[in-house]
Structure formats: C-alpha cells, structure tokens
Design a protein around this motif. Structure first.
Motif, PDB file in Angstrom:
ATOM      1  N   ARG A 152      -9.518 -37.625  84.031  1.00 35.37           N
ATOM      2  CA  ARG A 152      -9.995 -38.852  84.659  1.00 35.37           C
ATOM      3  C   ARG A 152      -9.450 -40.071  83.922  1.00 35.37           C
ATOM      4  O   ARG A 152     -10.034 -40.547  82.948  1.00 35.37           O
ATOM      5  CB  ARG A 152     -11.530 -38.883  84.709  1.00 35.37           C
TER       6      ARG A 152
ATOM      7  N   GLU B 121     -14.833 -34.563  91.617  1.00 35.16           N
ATOM      8  CA  GLU B 121     -14.153 -35.461  92.541  1.00 35.16           C
ATOM      9  C   GLU B 121     -15.093 -36.546  93.053  1.00 35.16           C
ATOM     10  O   GLU B 121     -16.309 -36.436  92.952  1.00 35.16           O
ATOM     11  CB  GLU B 121     -13.605 -34.658  93.736  1.00 35.16           C
TER      12      GLU B 121
ATOM     13  N   PRO C 240      -7.749 -45.631  86.162  1.00 35.46           N
ATOM     14  CA  PRO C 240      -7.855 -45.934  87.605  1.00 35.46           C
ATOM     15  C   PRO C 240      -8.829 -45.009  88.336  1.00 35.46           C
ATOM     16  O   PRO C 240      -9.545 -45.451  89.236  1.00 35.46           O
ATOM     17  CB  PRO C 240      -6.420 -45.734  88.107  1.00 35.46           C
TER      18      PRO C 240
ATOM     19  N   LEU D 248     -14.281 -44.187  90.740  1.00 33.47           N
ATOM     20  CA  LEU D 248     -15.562 -43.483  90.739  1.00 33.47           C
ATOM     21  C   LEU D 248     -16.722 -44.444  90.470  1.00 33.47           C
ATOM     22  O   LEU D 248     -17.744 -44.411  91.156  1.00 33.47           O
ATOM     23  CB  LEU D 248     -15.525 -42.382  89.675  1.00 33.47           C
TER      24      LEU D 248
ATOM     25  N   SER E 217     -13.135 -29.982  87.736  1.00 33.75           N
ATOM     26  CA  SER E 217     -12.891 -31.329  88.236  1.00 33.75           C
ATOM     27  C   SER E 217     -14.134 -31.834  88.959  1.00 33.75           C
ATOM     28  O   SER E 217     -14.818 -31.077  89.637  1.00 33.75           O
ATOM     29  CB  SER E 217     -11.690 -31.336  89.185  1.00 33.75           C
TER      30      SER E 217
ATOM     31  N   PHE F 121      -3.421 -34.272  92.577  1.00 30.57           N
ATOM     32  CA  PHE F 121      -2.774 -33.174  91.860  1.00 30.57           C
ATOM     33  C   PHE F 121      -3.603 -32.698  90.675  1.00 30.57           C
ATOM     34  O   PHE F 121      -3.698 -31.501  90.406  1.00 30.57           O
ATOM     35  CB  PHE F 121      -1.382 -33.636  91.399  1.00 30.57           C
ATOM     36  N   ALA F 122      -4.211 -33.624  89.941  1.00 28.79           N
ATOM     37  CA  ALA F 122      -4.822 -33.263  88.663  1.00 28.79           C
ATOM     38  C   ALA F 122      -6.331 -33.131  88.731  1.00 28.79           C
ATOM     39  O   ALA F 122      -6.940 -32.487  87.892  1.00 28.79           O
ATOM     40  CB  ALA F 122      -4.449 -34.296  87.598  1.00 28.79           C
ATOM     41  N   GLY F 123      -6.959 -33.759  89.737  1.00 30.10           N
ATOM     42  CA  GLY F 123      -8.412 -33.736  89.768  1.00 30.10           C
ATOM     43  C   GLY F 123      -8.978 -34.858  88.927  1.00 30.10           C
ATOM     44  O   GLY F 123      -8.279 -35.816  88.579  1.00 30.10           O
ATOM     45  N   SER F 124     -10.250 -34.748  88.586  1.00 34.84           N
ATOM     46  CA  SER F 124     -10.931 -35.851  87.913  1.00 34.84           C
ATOM     47  C   SER F 124     -12.023 -35.300  87.019  1.00 34.84           C
ATOM     48  O   SER F 124     -13.087 -34.919  87.497  1.00 34.84           O
ATOM     49  CB  SER F 124     -11.515 -36.788  88.984  1.00 34.84           C
ATOM     50  N   LEU F 125     -11.753 -35.211  85.727  1.00 31.43           N
ATOM     51  CA  LEU F 125     -12.772 -34.731  84.781  1.00 31.43           C
ATOM     52  C   LEU F 125     -12.703 -35.586  83.526  1.00 31.43           C
ATOM     53  O   LEU F 125     -11.623 -35.789  82.972  1.00 31.43           O
ATOM     54  CB  LEU F 125     -12.532 -33.254  84.434  1.00 31.43           C
TER      55      LEU F 125
ATOM     56  N   ALA G  61      -2.673 -27.034  86.917  1.00 29.77           N
ATOM     57  CA  ALA G  61      -3.704 -27.713  87.696  1.00 29.77           C
ATOM     58  C   ALA G  61      -4.935 -28.014  86.851  1.00 29.77           C
ATOM     59  O   ALA G  61      -5.326 -27.218  85.989  1.00 29.77           O
ATOM     60  CB  ALA G  61      -4.100 -26.861  88.888  1.00 29.77           C
ATOM     61  N   PHE G  62      -5.527 -29.175  87.073  1.00 28.30           N
ATOM     62  CA  PHE G  62      -6.746 -29.620  86.402  1.00 28.30           C
ATOM     63  C   PHE G  62      -6.560 -29.815  84.890  1.00 28.30           C
ATOM     64  O   PHE G  62      -7.520 -29.793  84.140  1.00 28.30           O
ATOM     65  CB  PHE G  62      -7.912 -28.647  86.643  1.00 28.30           C
TER      66      PHE G  62
ATOM     67  N   LEU H 193      -5.124 -38.158  91.441  1.00 22.24           N
ATOM     68  CA  LEU H 193      -6.334 -37.720  92.132  1.00 22.24           C
ATOM     69  C   LEU H 193      -6.074 -36.432  92.917  1.00 22.24           C
ATOM     70  O   LEU H 193      -6.872 -35.502  92.905  1.00 22.24           O
ATOM     71  CB  LEU H 193      -6.818 -38.815  93.077  1.00 22.24           C
TER      72      LEU H 193
END
Lengths: 271, 277
Positions: free
Chosen positions: A221, B192, A224, A229, B190, A212-216, A131-132, A210
């Motif tokens: 990130r 979001e 897409p 964002l 993360s 499953f992995a998150g957004s960093l 995850a992440f 978005l």
C-alpha cells in the motif's frame, strides 16, 4: 524574466497564454493546500499507516528509478545510436506505457507475471511469486516510469550528436570507453532529469499498482493507494497525505536538479 | 541562467506528474467526479412535473446495484410511458460526496445505512429512507477452487491467499464483524478498497479466495465460484433508498422508490441474490 540578458523577448500574447497554462497546473495545487485541516495535519500524516505508506513509496520509487536507469540508458542508446528495421515500431511500443491507462498496464503485468500469467512456467520452476509482494509494486512503477527516462535521454542523445564520439573513436577509444568518457558525461543532465521524472512518476503511480500488486499496509500500500483508501472514511487524511506526496516530490526534484546542474558543469568542462 | 530556468521547468513538470496522479485519486472527495456530472448533466429534468410520474429522473445508486437497477430502470420506463430514468453508479461514499457537493440527483440508493445517514443528517433526504434489500458476504474462489476452500475457517490458513476489503469500506467492515464473531483471523495478502478489486484478484486466479457479496459472486457468472458460509449471517448489509429533497420531480422520484420497494422491484433484486429487507 523578460529583462534578463541573454533572453529573447517573448511576445505578450505568449506570456498571457503561458500564464493561463501555469495557473491551470498550479491552482489545483493551491486548492489542496486550502483544503488541508492544519489543526490535524501532523497527527494525520504521522499515523502508523501514513508513515508506512510514505516509507514504502520512497523505497519502491527509488528502486524503480534505479531499474529505469539500468534498463532505460541502454534502451535509449540503442534507439538513438543504431538503425535497424522496425526501430520506429519498437520505439512506439517502448513508449506505450505513456498512453496506456495505468489500470490496463496493471492487467497486462498480471497477465505476464501473475500466477496464471505468460511466465508462470519459468516462475514456478524457480519458485518465484510476485503477486501481492513489494516486488510487484516496483515492477508496476518501473513499467509506467521507464518511458520517461528513455524519452528524455534519447532526445538528448540525438541533440548532442555523434561528433565527439567520432573524434574519440578516431583517437583509439573503444566503444565502451567512448560511452563512459564521452557520451554519458555529455547527456548527464538529461539522464538526471529523466531519472527525476521517472521517480516522480513512480511516486505517483496508482492504477497499475492497485491492479497488479494489491493493497496491504507496509507491503504494497503505497502513498497514492493509502490516499485512495483514506478518502473513503477520512477525506482530511487523504488531503493531508496528498500534500505530503507533493512536498516529497518537489523536494526530491529540487535536490536532483542541484545534482543535475553540477553534472552539467562538469560535463561542460570535459568538452 | 539557462540551466536554472530549465531546472525550474523540470521541477514544475515533475510536480505536475505527481500531483496529477494524486489529484486523480483524491479528487472525488471535494467535487462531483467527471463521470457523474457527465451522466447527469445530459439528463437534467427540463419539463418534469412534481405530481405525475412523467419526465426524467437521475438515480444515484451503489455500484453493487448496477445490474439490478439498470434492469429495474428499463422496466419502470416501460411501465410508465413518458418517463426516463438515468443512473450514476459508484461507491456509496463517493455518491454521498457528490450529492452533498450539489450533484443533481433525484434518488439515492446506498449499499449501507451509514452513508444514507450522512445524507439524512445533512437534511438532503425527503422523508425517511426505506430499506429495500440486504446482502451478505460469500467466499469467492477461482473456478475449480484450487485451494479447496470449504469454510470461513479455511481462510485462516496462511497457505490460502485471501483478498478482502479494507476495514474502512463497507465490505471490509462486514469482514471484520464476521472475524470478531467467529474468532477467525484472516491473514489477508491484500486489503482492497472495493469489492470489484477483490473480485478481479480472484477471477484472475491471483488469489485463492476473496470475500465479496453474494450478489457479486452471482453477477460474476462462471468467472468465480461461490462458497457460502453460515457465519455470513453475523454481518448483514442493509440497503436503504430515498428520494432527495433537492429533486424537481418529487412525484416521479417517489414512484421509482415505490417501484423498487414494491413487488416488481423485490422480484428482480431477489433473483440477483439480494435478501429481503
């Protein structure tokens, strides 16, 4: 096109409907280009976050495509060349990610590879945390892109038939030799186009990533997600990045097609 | 020849696959989304009058208001027979994009003043927006609080997997404000783009902690556990509401605004965890 030799003439009404269909696909593309703030285009797409997102997208999509080929080719072979009970059901299940909303796919991956997921015991045992991480992005992309490769390759395998394979086998070639020297060269163009489709799908993947992995930035990130964002605060940047995504996809698809054409000719000379 | 034609077809298809996904994620910036137009076209006022509170109005409200406004809408309809209130809930910035794009809305309730200001600047608001609620952040943890988070400072521990909102969205802006005020930097795993995504990562147990609004924690019920912290007072989000100048039911729109800012509305909002304006 209608005057070129070797082509049957297409009825006018078919041409008319095809034109409408093509416009339906092309017009939204034109709309994006029209919306781009060209004065700010270069600064918008060369910002640190944009470049990070583009590089991450290219990297993860490339790895996902490799995974699709590694697992998709054997899957297509099994589906096209063998017969066993429940094969139809298996094919339907394998193609499920095509119809599954990507967000649902992401939730399914979370329930499988997440900290509280189905595989949490073995993953804890080996200290694996997905995850992440960038790995999660690649898994999400592979999940949604795999059916594209399986589908196009299986169709090609059925189309070329088993004649050459049978001949090769009677001449004493073992199964692996037949696969390597006969089957794969025959379906190489389909393999290339399947891989290209998978890459394009992976590049555009949004929902599953978005969820499953998150957004960093720089880690999960992808382009897409960056577009999604940026849209919140800076629609100009979102549109500019969308155009970059399209350009990259067309470039890669074009290059891969060149390779595919060469592959087809070499396959032709072989047979 | 055939190969070339086929390659070109493939190129188009692949381009469509990519642009389909991209357009889906960028589409909201240029035109009213399909969900919103679907929700509103069914409720276009046909026989509404500008004076009496009677007829149909469409309220565009921030996603965090979904539970409370749905309840308020029902109560408002009961209190005013002959009226119908329909809602479109989405992120405030999405709603602003839709309204400036001509979506038929009568009332707009925003989760922050910034987005309401965009509409007042565009002269799309009738009168002056009224602040009707406030919201502060709270730490959400999975049930049982496995990482033992008890304070905002605990989130600075890299061992605690914390998910926050990205700075460009309101909840993320509030997070940055608190980080600046306290000197605590969160090494988030993360960032979001919506509170709901943060909440999802926490309730699924994937993250040890997330920063969401007090009302989100309350609305999630048993799925998450809340850890309030004093420093949350340094970033208070204010929710403004206003009737829109494009409304064809100005009387009814204003009546709904008055209802939300009045005793009944404030009671429902307060019960959901919102603060007084």
């Amino acid at each position: 096109m209608k005057h070129s030799p070797g082509h049957a003439r297409v009825p006018l009404w078919v041409l008319a409907i095809a034109t409408v269909g093509a416009l339906f696909v092309v017009l939204p593309l034109v709309a994006i280009v029209v919306r781009v703030n060209w004065g700010q285009f270069i600064p918008l797409i060369t910002s640190e976050s944009s470049v990070d997102a583009l590089l991450l997208s290219l990297r993860t999509s490339a790895v996902a495509t490799v995974l699709c080929v590694v697992f998709g080719v054997p899957m297509a072979l099994v589906l096209a060349r063998t017969a066993f009970p429940g094969q139809r059901i298996l094919r339907a299940l394998v193609l499920l990610p095509l119809v599954l909303p990507p967000v649902v796919g992401g939730i399914a991956l979370l329930y499988t590879f997440g900290r509280q997921g189905l595989l949490k015991e073995p993953m804890n045992l080996f200290g694996i945390q997905i995850a992440f991480s960038t790995t999660a992005v690649i898994l999400a992309q592979t999940f949604v892109a795999l059916p594209f490769l399986v589908l196009s390759l299986e169709g090609a395998l059925r189309t070329v038939g088993t004649r050459y394979e049978a001949v090769a086998a009677t001449l004493g070639a073992g199964p692996t030799t037949v696969l390597r020297r006969v089957t794969l060269p025959l379906v190489l163009p389909a393999l290339v186009s399947g891989a290209v489709l998978s890459f394009a799908r992976a590049l555009g993947e949004f929902g599953a990533t978005l969820t499953f992995a998150g957004s960093l930035q720089g880690v999960t990130r992808t382009l897409p997600l960056e577009i999604y964002l940026q849209r919140e605060s800076d629609p100009d940047a979102a549109v500019a990045l969308a155009l970059v995504l399209v350009a990259v996809a067309i470039l890669v698809v074009g290059l891969a097609n060149q390779a595919g054409v060469r592959g087809r000719f070499s396959a032709g000379s072989l047979s | 020849m055939r190969t070339t034609a086929r390659s070109f077809t493939l190129l188009l298809v692949a381009a469509a696959v990519v642009t389909g996904a991209a357009a889906c994620s960028a589409g909201g910036s240029s035109a009213p989304g399909p969900q919103a137009s679907g929700a509103t076209s069914a409720s276009t006022p046909t026989a509404s009058r500008a004076t009496a509170p009677e007829g149909t109005i469409t309220v565009f409200a921030a996603a965090s208001l979904k539970a409370t406004f749905t309840q308020l809408g029902t109560e408002f309809e009961t209190a005013n027979p002959g009226t119908t209130v329909t809602f479109s809930f989405a992120g405030s910035s999405d709603l602003v994009t839709q309204i400036t794009g001509g979506a038929p809305a009568d009332v707009f309730a925003s989760a922050d003043t910034k987005n309401m200001t965009k509409l007042t600047d565009a002269r799309l608001v009738s009168g002056t927006p009224v602040n009707f609620a406030t919201n502060v952040l709270e730490i959400a943890t999975p049930p049982g609080n496995p990482a033992g988070v008890t304070s905002f400072a605990d989130l600075a521990n890299p061992g605690v997997k914390t998910v926050i909102c990205a700075p460009v969205v309101p909840c993320g802006a509030a997070t940055v404000t608190i980080e600046t005020a306290t000197g605590v930097t969160i090494p988030a795993v993360s960032e979001e783009s919506a509170v709901t995504d943060v909440l999802g990562k926490v309730s699924s147990g994937e993250a040890d902690a997330g920063l969401v609004y007090v009302t989100d924690v309350q609305g999630a019920g048993d799925a998450v556990q809340g850890v309030p912290f004093d420093e949350s007072g340094t970033a208070v989000n204010t929710y403004p509401i206003a009737a829109l100048s494009a409304t064809k039911s100005a009387g009814l729109a204003q009546a709904f605004v008055d209802y939300v800012t009045g005793t009944e509305g404030q009671a429902v909002l307060s019960a959901a965890g919102f603060g007084a304006p």
